[in-house]
Design a protein around this motif. Structure first.
Motif, PDB file in Angstrom:
ATOM      1  N   ALA A 147       4.932   2.016   1.270  1.00 50.25           N
ATOM      2  CA  ALA A 147       6.147   1.510  -0.062  1.00 50.25           C
ATOM      3  C   ALA A 147       7.606   1.941   0.889  1.00 50.25           C
ATOM      4  O   ALA A 147       8.398   1.264   0.652  1.00 50.25           O
ATOM      5  CB  ALA A 147       4.965   2.284  -1.078  1.00 50.25           C
ATOM      6  N   ASP A 148       7.505   2.655   1.600  1.00 49.60           N
ATOM      7  CA  ASP A 148       8.396   3.344   1.948  1.00 49.60           C
ATOM      8  C   ASP A 148       9.433   2.718   2.342  1.00 49.60           C
ATOM      9  O   ASP A 148      10.310   2.125   2.442  1.00 49.60           O
ATOM     10  CB  ASP A 148       8.597   4.942   2.803  1.00 49.60           C
ATOM     11  N   SER A 152       1.091  -1.663   0.502  1.00 51.31           N
ATOM     12  CA  SER A 152       0.230  -0.400   0.430  1.00 51.31           C
ATOM     13  C   SER A 152       0.677   1.011   0.572  1.00 51.31           C
ATOM     14  O   SER A 152       1.925   1.461   0.128  1.00 51.31           O
ATOM     15  CB  SER A 152      -0.928   0.370   1.079  1.00 51.31           C
ATOM     16  N   HIS A 153       0.041   2.341  -0.192  1.00 55.24           N
ATOM     17  CA  HIS A 153       1.510   3.665  -0.456  1.00 55.24           C
ATOM     18  C   HIS A 153       1.523   3.765   1.322  1.00 55.24           C
ATOM     19  O   HIS A 153       3.129   4.304   1.311  1.00 55.24           O
ATOM     20  CB  HIS A 153       0.014   4.655  -0.975  1.00 55.24           C
TER      21      HIS A 153
END
Length: 100
Positions: A42-43, A38-39
């Motif tokens: 993401a990191d 998911s956004h």
């Protein structure tokens, strides 16, 4: 998912940066249970891929062996033959029997 991670050690030519990164991505996907994070994650996902790729490259750079390097094409042919023996020839669609 992890069947896509292939041995990278002791090949001539050595594993490329892309191969190491692809293995790291597959590992992180398997561990996280997600093929596309998911956004919000993401990191963390990207950071894990980079860290694992770096650790993998360090490992490959420091491993030693007395065995001669393997040939990629020969190993790929062996894997294809093992798959053929395990799964056999592709099944026909059965269409030929319907037209006869």
């Amino acid at each position: 998912m992890c069947r896509n991670i292939h041995q990278l050690h002791n090949f001539e030519p050595p594993a490329t940066e892309d191969e190491v990164r692809a293995a790291a991505i597959q590992f992180v996907r398997k561990v996280s249970g997600s093929t596309k994070p998911s956004h919000a994650n993401a990191d963390a996902f990207d950071r894990a891929v980079e860290e694992i790729a770096e650790a993998t490259q360090r490992l490959l750079d420091t491993l030693v062996t007395t065995a001669p390097p393997k040939n990629r094409e020969v190993e790929a042919a062996k894997a294809k033959e093992r798959a053929r023996q395990r799964y056999g020839a592709p099944a026909s669609s059965g269409r030929d029997s319907l037209t006869a």
